[in-house]
Design an enzyme around this catalytic site. Structure first.
Site, short mmCIF file in Angstrom:
data_model
loop_
_atom_site.label_atom_id
_atom_site.label_comp_id
_atom_site.label_asym_id
_atom_site.label_seq_id
_atom_site.Cartn_x
_atom_site.Cartn_y
_atom_site.Cartn_z
N LYS A 4 0.85 -1.20 0.00
CA LYS A 4 0.00 0.00 0.00
C LYS A 4 0.88 1.24 0.00
O LYS A 4 1.86 1.29 0.74
CB LYS A 4 -0.87 0.00 1.26
CG LYS A 4 -1.89 -1.11 1.27
CD LYS A 4 -3.02 -0.77 0.34
CE LYS A 4 -3.91 -1.96 0.13
NZ LYS A 4 -4.99 -1.68 -0.79
N GLU A 46 -11.61 -2.35 -8.52
CA GLU A 46 -12.32 -2.79 -7.31
C GLU A 46 -13.46 -1.83 -6.94
O GLU A 46 -14.39 -2.22 -6.26
CB GLU A 46 -11.36 -3.00 -6.13
CG GLU A 46 -10.76 -1.73 -5.56
CD GLU A 46 -9.77 -2.00 -4.44
OE1 GLU A 46 -8.74 -2.63 -4.69
OE2 GLU A 46 -10.02 -1.58 -3.30
N ASP A 69 -14.40 -7.44 -9.53
CA ASP A 69 -14.72 -7.65 -8.13
C ASP A 69 -16.05 -8.41 -8.08
O ASP A 69 -17.04 -7.96 -8.68
CB ASP A 69 -14.83 -6.30 -7.42
CG ASP A 69 -15.13 -6.45 -5.94
OD1 ASP A 69 -14.27 -6.04 -5.12
OD2 ASP A 69 -16.20 -6.96 -5.58
N HIS A 123 -9.68 -8.38 -8.00
CA HIS A 123 -9.57 -7.88 -6.63
C HIS A 123 -10.17 -8.92 -5.70
O HIS A 123 -11.23 -9.47 -5.99
CB HIS A 123 -10.37 -6.57 -6.49
CG HIS A 123 -10.46 -6.08 -5.09
ND1 HIS A 123 -11.67 -5.88 -4.45
CD2 HIS A 123 -9.50 -5.76 -4.19
CE1 HIS A 123 -11.43 -5.43 -3.22
NE2 HIS A 123 -10.13 -5.36 -3.04
N GLU A 154 -2.03 0.62 -8.65
CA GLU A 154 -3.47 0.34 -8.60
C GLU A 154 -4.22 1.55 -8.07
O GLU A 154 -3.75 2.23 -7.14
CB GLU A 154 -3.64 -0.86 -7.66
CG GLU A 154 -5.05 -1.32 -7.45
CD GLU A 154 -5.04 -2.63 -6.66
OE1 GLU A 154 -4.12 -3.46 -6.84
OE2 GLU A 154 -5.96 -2.82 -5.85
N ASP A 161 -0.43 -0.04 -4.54
CA ASP A 161 -1.86 0.30 -4.51
C ASP A 161 -2.07 1.60 -3.74
O ASP A 161 -1.75 1.68 -2.56
CB ASP A 161 -2.61 -0.85 -3.81
CG ASP A 161 -4.11 -0.70 -3.90
OD1 ASP A 161 -4.59 0.34 -4.40
OD2 ASP A 161 -4.83 -1.63 -3.45
C1 LFC Z 1 -10.04 -1.31 2.46
C2 LFC Z 1 -9.50 -2.52 1.75
O1 LFC Z 1 -8.71 -3.29 2.58
C3 LFC Z 1 -8.69 -2.14 0.50
O2 LFC Z 1 -7.51 -1.51 0.93
C4 LFC Z 1 -8.37 -3.37 -0.33
O3 LFC Z 1 -9.53 -3.89 -0.87
C5 LFC Z 1 -7.34 -3.09 -1.39
O4 LFC Z 1 -7.61 -2.01 -2.20
C6 LFC Z 1 -6.90 -4.29 -2.20
O5 LFC Z 1 -6.57 -4.11 -3.35
O6 LFC Z 1 -6.88 -5.37 -1.63
MG MG Z 2 -6.78 -2.23 -4.15
#
Ligand code: LFC
Ligand code: MG
Length: 434
Positions: A213, A296, A319, A346, A267, A241
């Site tokens: 992240k 997502e 998704d 996702h 991402e 991401d």
């Molecule tokens: C709030 C969530 O955990 C996201 O951070 C999650 O879906 C993320 O974008 C991902 O790609 O897994």
């Molecule tokens: Mg993500």
């Protein structure tokens, strides 16, 4: 044989306090509680089969989606399953075009998440009763708004071609599974020590693809990306991401600073609605060898269509709960095939891995017939709450063997995590003085 009249629909608000451990945290969602609106359909068929459907949400948002599911319930109740799946395209459209609800959509937001939960339950039930051929699958897709890029006949041709070599691909999946990547090591709320420890474990377990992240603080990102790249070495794959954190020029600038860590993709660099913005970012990042991934929070097939049309993404992330169930995801898989863009779903959340594995394995066996540049996200939380949890071997999803959509949760887990009266929440809320 399809059978049974739907005689019951219940929906529960199920939440897991994942924010307490920083699990799932990113640049925009700093305290996510992974949650689900969980739907159970019952029929009068007398065979004991039920349909289980979920949609993934975060915390309080679940309340709104549960209301939306209840508002949709009358479309399903008292319907014969045969009539629903006999004209699934029409039924899909009935839900997404409900005259009093489409104003708060259409085909987006809470009402579309609710549609996904209900239809996921229908697919689960139907999948337990019978298999499907290409024509049947096509009859479930609403081609409205996408015929300018994909007609039903073209879609049929893609599925026909997908029949060639199908058996071999099925065997390949049964033997080796579908390749996965892990996001579990590097949530934004994790300390460097946690990151290191989880990364060491993941490497030991054979993971070769990692997502980190980014997006809140550049210096932090540089430090964390260096740490993870040093740990995994130059050959393994790294993805980043940003969860929609940046403006368009900011995304390009920020990523030029992170390019030295050789990410395969960035991402959600910006708003999921900014189609042309994604195209600008994609173009600007070509010289750096970085692709753009998104999906997502992509509302529906129309937005995916446009992202594909203007070359705004190099990796498409379907998704299982954001789009209108299998029906709409099928249309997106087929469009991605037509544009030759790899689908990398996702997953994570609650149950997203359980559901989406079906879609991506189907994609490989019957649509794309390729694993090139493809992998499915994996997050190792909350699987223990499912009756048919995913099976990961050597960093790959092993195909599920039980009939259905792997959507059923354990009764005990649902009870404990039901908000606000499940045991877990009673204790937590009391401790917080509520
Ligand atoms: C709030 C969530 O955990 C996201 O951070 C999650 O879906 C993320 O974008 C991902 O790609 O897994
Ligand atoms: Mg993500």
């Amino acid at each position: 044989m399809v059978r049974g009249r739907i005689c019951g629909l219940s929906v529960r608000d199920v939440r897991f306090p994942t924010s307490l451990g920083g699990h799932g945290s990113d640049a925009m969602h700093t305290d996510p509680n992974y949650s689900a609106a969980y739907v159970i359909l019952e029929t009068d068929a007398g065979d004991g089969l039920k349909g289980y459907g979920i949609t993934f949400t975060l915390g309080r948002g679940t309340e709104v989606v549960v209301c939306a599911v209840n508002a949709l319930a009358h479309h399903v109740l008292s319907k014969d399953l045969r009539d629903i799946v006999g004209d699934f395209r029409g039924f899909y459209r009935q839900l997404t075009s409900d005259g009093q609800l489409r104003w708060i959509g259409p085909e987006k937001g809470a009402v579309h998440l609710a549609t996904a939960a209900v239809l996921n339950a229908v697919w689960d039930l139907w999948a337990k009763q019978e298999g499907k051929d290409p024509r049947t699958l096509l009859s479930c897709i609403d081609f409205r708004y996408i015929t300018d890029v994909l007609t039903e006949e073209e879609a049929f041709e893609i599925l026909q071609k997908g029949q060639v070599g199908k058996k071999e691909r099925e065997e390949q999946m049964l033997m080796h599974g579908y390749p996965a990547y892990t996001t579990s090591c590097a949530w934004l709320g994790y300390s460097d020590d946690t990151l290191k420890q989880l990364c060491t474990e993941a490497l030991k377990d054979g993971w070769t693809r990692f997502k980190v992240k980014v997006g809140a603080d550049l210096q932090d990102d540089i430090r964390r990306c260096r740490l993870i790249r040093d740990m995994i070495g130059p050959e393994k794959i790294l993805m980043m991401d940003a969860n929609q954190r940046w403006d368009v020029p900011e995304a390009v600038e920020w990523m030029s600073k992170l390019a030295e860590f050789k990410p395969l993709w960035i991402e959600e660099p910006t708003s999921p609605d900014d189609i042309l913005g994604h195209a600008t970012i994609s173009k600007a990042l070509v010289p750096l060898g970085i692709g753009v991934a998104t999906g997502e929070q992509c509302h529906n097939r129309v937005i995916f269509k446009q992202l594909l049309q203007v070359k705004a993404l190099q990796f498409l992330q379907i998704d299982s709960c954001r789009l209108g169930s299998v029906n709409e995801n099928l249309s997106v898989l087929l469009m991605a095939k037509k544009f030759e863009i790899p689908v990398c779903p996702h997953a994570g959340g609650v149950g997203l891995c359980e559901l989406v594995q079906h879609l991506i394995i189907f994609d490989f066996i019957s649509v794309s017939a390729s694993l090139k540049n493809r992998m499915c996200e994996y997050v190792d939380h909350l699987h223990e709450h499912f009756r048919y949890p995913v099976i990961i071997k050597k960093a790959s999803y092993m195909p599920p063997k039980d009939a259905g959509y792997s959507t059923e949760m354990k009764t005990d887990s649902v009870q404990k995590h039901q908000y606000p009266d499940g045991d877990v929440w009673k204790k937590l809320l009391a401790a917080q003085g509520n």
